[in-house]
Write a protein that holds these residues in place. Structure first.
Motif, PDB file in Angstrom:
ATOM      1  N   ALA A 557       0.863  -1.186   0.000  1.00 19.78           N
ATOM      2  CA  ALA A 557       0.000   0.000   0.000  1.00 19.78           C
ATOM      3  C   ALA A 557       0.895   1.230   0.000  1.00 19.78           C
ATOM      4  CB  ALA A 557      -0.909  -0.005   1.220  1.00 19.78           C
ATOM      5  N   MET A 558       0.672   2.124  -0.954  1.00 14.93           N
ATOM      6  CA  MET A 558       1.618   3.219  -1.170  1.00 14.93           C
ATOM      7  C   MET A 558       0.951   4.587  -1.104  1.00 14.93           C
ATOM      8  SD  MET A 558       3.884   1.665  -4.308  1.00 14.93           S
ATOM      9  CE  MET A 558       4.619   0.026  -4.175  1.00 14.93           C
ATOM     10  N   ARG A 559       1.663   5.507  -0.482  1.00 15.52           N
ATOM     11  CA  ARG A 559       1.303   6.922  -0.510  1.00 15.52           C
ATOM     12  C   ARG A 559       2.496   7.647  -1.126  1.00 15.52           C
ATOM     13  NH1 ARG A 559       0.140   9.217   5.155  1.00 15.52           N
ATOM     14  NH2 ARG A 559       2.409   9.379   5.233  1.00 15.52           N
ATOM     15  N   LEU A 560       2.436   7.833  -2.433  1.00 19.85           N
ATOM     16  CA  LEU A 560       3.574   8.375  -3.187  1.00 19.85           C
ATOM     17  C   LEU A 560       3.378   9.870  -3.402  1.00 19.85           C
ATOM     18  CD1 LEU A 560       3.918   5.505  -5.825  1.00 19.85           C
ATOM     19  CD2 LEU A 560       5.028   5.727  -3.589  1.00 19.85           C
ATOM     20  N   LEU A 561       4.326  10.662  -2.938  1.00 25.10           N
ATOM     21  CA  LEU A 561       4.234  12.113  -3.032  1.00 25.10           C
ATOM     22  C   LEU A 561       4.993  12.686  -4.217  1.00 25.10           C
ATOM     23  CD1 LEU A 561       4.665  12.992   0.750  1.00 25.10           C
ATOM     24  CD2 LEU A 561       2.581  12.419  -0.500  1.00 25.10           C
ATOM     25  N   THR A 562       5.744  11.842  -4.908  1.00 23.29           N
ATOM     26  CA  THR A 562       6.487  12.281  -6.089  1.00 23.29           C
ATOM     27  C   THR A 562       6.659  11.088  -7.012  1.00 23.29           C
ATOM     28  OG1 THR A 562       8.518  13.357  -6.852  1.00 23.29           O
ATOM     29  CG2 THR A 562       8.735  11.776  -5.052  1.00 23.29           C
ATOM     30  N   GLU A 563       7.223  11.322  -8.196  1.00 24.20           N
ATOM     31  CA  GLU A 563       7.434  10.240  -9.137  1.00 24.20           C
ATOM     32  C   GLU A 563       8.425   9.230  -8.567  1.00 24.20           C
ATOM     33  OE1 GLU A 563       8.651  11.746 -12.855  1.00 24.20           O
ATOM     34  OE2 GLU A 563       6.822  12.911 -13.196  1.00 24.20           O
ATOM     35  N   PRO A 564       8.175   7.930  -8.746  1.00 21.39           N
ATOM     36  CA  PRO A 564       9.092   6.910  -8.225  1.00 21.39           C
ATOM     37  C   PRO A 564      10.522   7.086  -8.710  1.00 21.39           C
ATOM     38  CG  PRO A 564       7.019   5.911  -8.871  1.00 21.39           C
ATOM     39  CD  PRO A 564       6.955   7.345  -9.321  1.00 21.39           C
ATOM     40  N   SER A 565      10.708   7.621  -9.906  1.00 21.31           N
ATOM     41  CA  SER A 565      12.063   7.789 -10.426  1.00 21.31           C
ATOM     42  C   SER A 565      12.871   8.800  -9.616  1.00 21.31           C
ATOM     43  CB  SER A 565      12.000   8.245 -11.895  1.00 21.31           C
ATOM     44  OG  SER A 565      11.278   9.465 -12.012  1.00 21.31           O
ATOM     45  N   ASN A 566      12.199   9.636  -8.838  1.00 18.79           N
ATOM     46  CA  ASN A 566      12.893  10.634  -8.021  1.00 18.79           C
ATOM     47  C   ASN A 566      13.303  10.104  -6.647  1.00 18.79           C
ATOM     48  OD1 ASN A 566      12.558  12.533 -10.062  1.00 18.79           O
ATOM     49  ND2 ASN A 566      10.606  13.285  -9.228  1.00 18.79           N
ATOM     50  N   MET A 567      12.907   8.887  -6.323  1.00 16.59           N
ATOM     51  CA  MET A 567      13.170   8.344  -4.988  1.00 16.59           C
ATOM     52  C   MET A 567      14.496   7.603  -4.994  1.00 16.59           C
ATOM     53  SD  MET A 567       9.332   6.958  -4.092  1.00 16.59           S
ATOM     54  CE  MET A 567       7.910   8.022  -4.367  1.00 16.59           C
ATOM     55  N   GLN A 568      15.506   8.219  -4.396  1.00 11.73           N
ATOM     56  CA  GLN A 568      16.855   7.664  -4.424  1.00 11.73           C
ATOM     57  C   GLN A 568      17.319   7.136  -3.069  1.00 11.73           C
ATOM     58  OE1 GLN A 568      18.669   7.394  -7.368  1.00 11.73           O
ATOM     59  NE2 GLN A 568      16.641   7.948  -8.157  1.00 11.73           N
ATOM     60  N   LYS A 569      16.660   7.535  -1.997  1.00 16.12           N
ATOM     61  CA  LYS A 569      17.081   7.106  -0.662  1.00 16.12           C
ATOM     62  C   LYS A 569      15.883   6.469   0.044  1.00 16.12           C
ATOM     63  CE  LYS A 569      19.805   9.731   1.696  1.00 16.12           C
ATOM     64  NZ  LYS A 569      20.306  10.888   2.491  1.00 16.12           N
ATOM     65  N   ILE A 570      16.029   5.190   0.390  1.00 13.45           N
ATOM     66  CA  ILE A 570      14.927   4.413   0.962  1.00 13.45           C
ATOM     67  C   ILE A 570      15.288   3.996   2.378  1.00 13.45           C
ATOM     68  CG2 ILE A 570      13.471   2.367   0.673  1.00 13.45           C
ATOM     69  CD1 ILE A 570      14.320   2.398  -2.285  1.00 13.45           C
ATOM     70  N   LEU A 571      14.378   4.241   3.311  1.00 10.48           N
ATOM     71  CA  LEU A 571      14.575   3.878   4.714  1.00 10.48           C
ATOM     72  C   LEU A 571      13.649   2.722   5.064  1.00 10.48           C
ATOM     73  CD1 LEU A 571      15.868   4.586   7.501  1.00 10.48           C
ATOM     74  CD2 LEU A 571      13.859   6.035   7.924  1.00 10.48           C
ATOM     75  N   VAL A 572      14.226   1.658   5.659  1.00  9.47           N
ATOM     76  CA  VAL A 572      13.447   0.486   6.067  1.00  9.47           C
ATOM     77  C   VAL A 572      13.675   0.231   7.560  1.00  9.47           C
ATOM     78  CG1 VAL A 572      12.932  -1.944   5.631  1.00  9.47           C
ATOM     79  CG2 VAL A 572      13.779  -0.496   3.764  1.00  9.47           C
ATOM     80  N   PRO A 573      12.754   0.629   8.425  1.00  8.14           N
ATOM     81  CA  PRO A 573      12.885   0.298   9.850  1.00  8.14           C
ATOM     82  C   PRO A 573      12.738  -1.210  10.053  1.00  8.14           C
ATOM     83  CG  PRO A 573      11.334   2.113   9.510  1.00  8.14           C
ATOM     84  CD  PRO A 573      11.611   1.513   8.171  1.00  8.14           C
ATOM     85  N   VAL A 574      13.621  -1.783  10.856  1.00  5.35           N
ATOM     86  CA  VAL A 574      13.629  -3.229  11.103  1.00  5.35           C
ATOM     87  C   VAL A 574      13.535  -3.460  12.610  1.00  5.35           C
ATOM     88  CG1 VAL A 574      14.920  -5.372  10.859  1.00  5.35           C
ATOM     89  CG2 VAL A 574      15.011  -3.658   9.048  1.00  5.35           C
ATOM     90  N   LYS A 575      12.470  -4.117  13.033  1.00  5.64           N
ATOM     91  CA  LYS A 575      12.290  -4.411  14.448  1.00  5.64           C
ATOM     92  C   LYS A 575      12.978  -5.718  14.825  1.00  5.64           C
ATOM     93  CE  LYS A 575       8.459  -6.218  15.808  1.00  5.64           C
ATOM     94  NZ  LYS A 575       7.056  -6.505  16.207  1.00  5.64           N
TER      95      LYS A 575
END
Length: 703
Positions: A557-575
């Motif tokens: 489920a995605m809430r995208l605020l800009t074009e996917p091609s502009n997303m260069q830094k991805i944060l993944v919280p890991v419990k």
């Protein structure tokens, strides 16, 4: 003050309103000072009762009814929350620990009862009160990712044995207390119990499965069926001279497999943890006689201290014997002890039932001193148990799952080129299109992933059908759906990806999505994020909720605020490292590899407010980071990655602070749980609400 309270009308509506306000306001106050919310409800009951402000009367019919419903609901949820799958996996060891942690406290409790002059029946009942346990520490071991550790698993599984056995002992003791005891009556009572338990466990299980199968997706009727089951079982228990709470617990076990982890279970637990179960704890507080309670702590201190010491010692001895038998380490020993220590749900419900059991001579099964001692026992163990769990559970190394989950074993390996029709043996992404404002970015995301894997992209539009298929509204719905599909196909063409649009006529949007995903053997469903997360969504659910529950494949489920091609830094919280965590990391890797982006794994070590240590073990952190590094490097697409560990009491605050320098955050989806009848908050709720960058909520099937 009395003149003010005298102006309040003495009506059931006023009592109900006061209870609602207490449940709303009191638990959060106590949780802020590191005390369980249920303790606050007990204190509120004392302050509002006959020894306090005298606002609520425990003998009032409304209070008694709501308290009784809460007591029944508490035991029902206790049975419903037991994970039968974990119990089945380690059945023999769970039964071994269950037998030890039941018999040893039972014998020590009987010894205490006889030492203080109680008869055999009362002494056995006191012993049974110590034999069960409530898993108050479950949220802690779940957050740390050690639920699958064998020692933790068998402790959870032992709950089934201890609770059933303790409640059956209660039923026999109450029956003996109410009439003349003889071997014939005891045998007859045991036969009645066996027949009744078999009827509830097997009959309700079969009936529930048949009803759920025939009603399909009618959640309202299924919800009412579950409520009917618990109260029918409680009424049936009275017919065979068994306590109501025994029937409620058995009903919880009976419908456990039926409701599974679906939305019906979520709604049942939500209703109980929000209303009825807190009412029971307030009702318990109303019954506490403050002068007698103080007297118990002074003149009756020896009895109270003996009961508390007997419980702590017997639970530790049981855990120690199992530790020797199966060669668990020290951390696992103390975790087993701390998890089996708290005495809340079954103990309080059984103690109240025993106190209210009066025979023909007017004698109670247990005295007020014993009831007050049990309340002290609850307070001590509900505080000490979670403290010790937070102290020792972090020292348990989580079991190592497979680095590549079976359901996503082909992610990042490349698939065959798609043919002119949808092929079931290639990576296939379903993109439901229903909102023109979000369609473009979702299609771009789907195109990125499908193009990278040489897979299929399937835009899907649902035309809602009604009773009559020739309804003009259906034609309008079809035309609108077709227009959305044409736009999606044009977007895919611009992006250079072949799309296979699907238009489906269905009477339910969520089921239309999941059925189409199953038909084309989809590997992933990509959906827009639903903003409806209020009380209405909690009660009735959203399309997104239902797709998460019923999908056969992962859902993003995605809430995208800009074009996917502009997303260069991805944060993944890991419990913690679980199969779902690895799936979430794989998704982030897949997108990062397709978009030449980087992934940062953020591990937040939660420093509990009541932890006795100053911080985590550095070796433990190093081992965890090493495991994450192996997951990223040994399987899946190759991407640039970074691993960061942060020690903090507020995971949500850390995620929000870190996310300010990232383009997208990928969270794993998980449901809210209950502990001791009170709802436990989840970090994702705040993060989703306050996050200012793009968001992906990734969930496994039925999550």
């Amino acid at each position: 003050m009395e003149s003010i309270f005298s102006l309040i009308p003495d009506t059931p509506l006023v009592s109900f309103t006061i209870l609602i306000l207490v449940v709303l306001l009191i638990p959060p106050i106590f949780e802020r000072i590191r005390l369980p919310g249920l303790v606050g409800l007990l204190v509120a009951g004392v302050l509002l009762g006959q020894n306090g402000l005298q606002v609520l009367n425990p003998s009032d019919e409304t209070i008694k009814l709501l308290s009784d419903i809460g007591k029944i609901y508490l035991m029902f949820v206790a049975g419903l929350e037991i994970d039968l799958n974990d119990f089945r996996k380690k059945r023999n060891r769970s039964l071994s620990f269950g037998l030890a942690t039941f018999l040893i406290p039972l014998l020590l409790g009987m010894t205490v009862g006889r030492a203080f002059g109680f008869g055999w029946n009362g002494s056995v009942l006191i012993g049974s009160l110590l034999a069960s346990h409530t898993l108050l520490g479950y949220p802690i071991v779940d957050r740390l990712g050690v639920v699958r550790n064998e020692a933790v698993t068998i402790t959870i599984g032992a709950t089934i044995f201890t609770d059933i056995s303790a409640l059956l002992v209660l039923a026999i003791c109450v029956s003996i207390h109410g009439g003349d005891f003889s071997a014939e009556t005891l045998i007859l009572q045991l036969v009645n119990l066996a027949l009744y338990a078999a009827f509830v466990l097997f009959g309700f299980d079969w009936l529930g499965k048949e009803y759920f199968r025939r009603t399909g997706d009618a959640e309202g009727n299924q919800f009412l069926f579950v409520l009917s089951a618990v109260f029918l079982a409680s009424v049936g228990a009275e017919l065979v001279n068994v306590e109501q709470i025994v029937g409620a617990f058995l009903a919880g076990l009976a419908v456990n497999d039926v409701v599974g982890r679906g939305p019906v279970k979520e709604k049942v637990e939500f209703l109980g943890s929000t209303l009825f179960i807190p009412f029971f704890f307030v009702g318990m507080g109303l019954l506490i006689n403050v002068p007698a309670f103080v007297s118990t702590l002074t003149s009756g201190f020896a009895l109270t201290a003996s009961i508390v010491v007997a419980l702590l010692a017997s639970k530790f001895l049981a855990a120690f014997l199992i530790k020797l038998r199966y060669r668990y380490n020290k951390a696992e020993l103390f975790t087993m002890w701390s998890l089996s220590m708290p005495q809340v749900a079954a103990t309080l419900a059984a103690a109240l039932a025993a106190y209210q059991a009066i025979n023909g001579a007017g004698d109670r099964l247990i005295t007020e001193n014993v009831l007050n001692s049990v309340i002290v026992l609850m307070l001590v163990t509900s505080l000490l148990g979670p403290i010790l769990t937070a102290q020792f559970a972090p020292k348990i190394r989580p079991p190592q799952p497979s680095l590549v989950p079976e359901s996503l074993s082909d992610w990042g390996l490349g698939a065959a080129n798609p043919t002119t029709a949808i092929s079931s043996d290639v990576f296939t992404i379903i993109v439901p299109v229903y909102n023109p404002l979000t369609e473009k970015y979702l299609m771009e995301m789907g195109a990125f992933l499908a193009g990278h894997e040489s897979g299929n992209l399937v835009p899907l539009s649902i035309a809602l059908a009604h009773v009559h298929m020739d309804d003009p509204q259906l034609q309008v719905s079809i035309q609108k759906a077709q227009k959305m599909l044409n736009q999606a196909a044009n977007t895919a063409q611009v992006l250079g990806v072949t799309a296979y649009p699907q238009l489906r006529i269905d009477d339910d949007v969520a089921q239309g999505i999941t059925r189409t995903a199953r038909e084309v053997n989809a590997s992933l469903v990509v959906m827009g994020w639903s903003q409806n997360q209020g009380i209405r969504a909690r009660l009735f659910g959203t399309v997104l909720d239902q797709v998460f529950w019923s999908s056969h494949c992962p859902v993003a489920a995605m809430r995208l605020l800009t074009e996917p091609s502009n997303m260069q830094k991805i944060l993944v919280p890991v419990k913690s490292i679980t199969p779902l965590t690895i799936q979430t990391i794989r998704f982030a890797q897949l997108f990062a590899n397709a978009n030449q982006a980087s992934v940062t794994l953020l591990h937040i070590f939660v420093q509990e407010g009541f932890s006795l240590t100053q911080g985590p073990d550095p070796e433990q952190i190093q081992q965890f980071e090493q495991q994450l590094s192996e997951i990223l490097s040994q399987a899946g697409p190759t991407v640039g990655f970074d691993i960061q560990t942060v020690i903090d009491e507020d995971p949500a605050d850390v995620i929000l602070r870190m996310a300010q320098s990232f383009d997208m955050v990928v969270l794993r989806s998980f449901r809210r749980r209950t502990a001791g009848g009170l709802t436990v908050s989840n970090v994702a709720t705040r993060v989703v609400k306050e996050l200012t960058c793009s968001l992906v909520m990734f969930g496994e099937p039925h999550s």
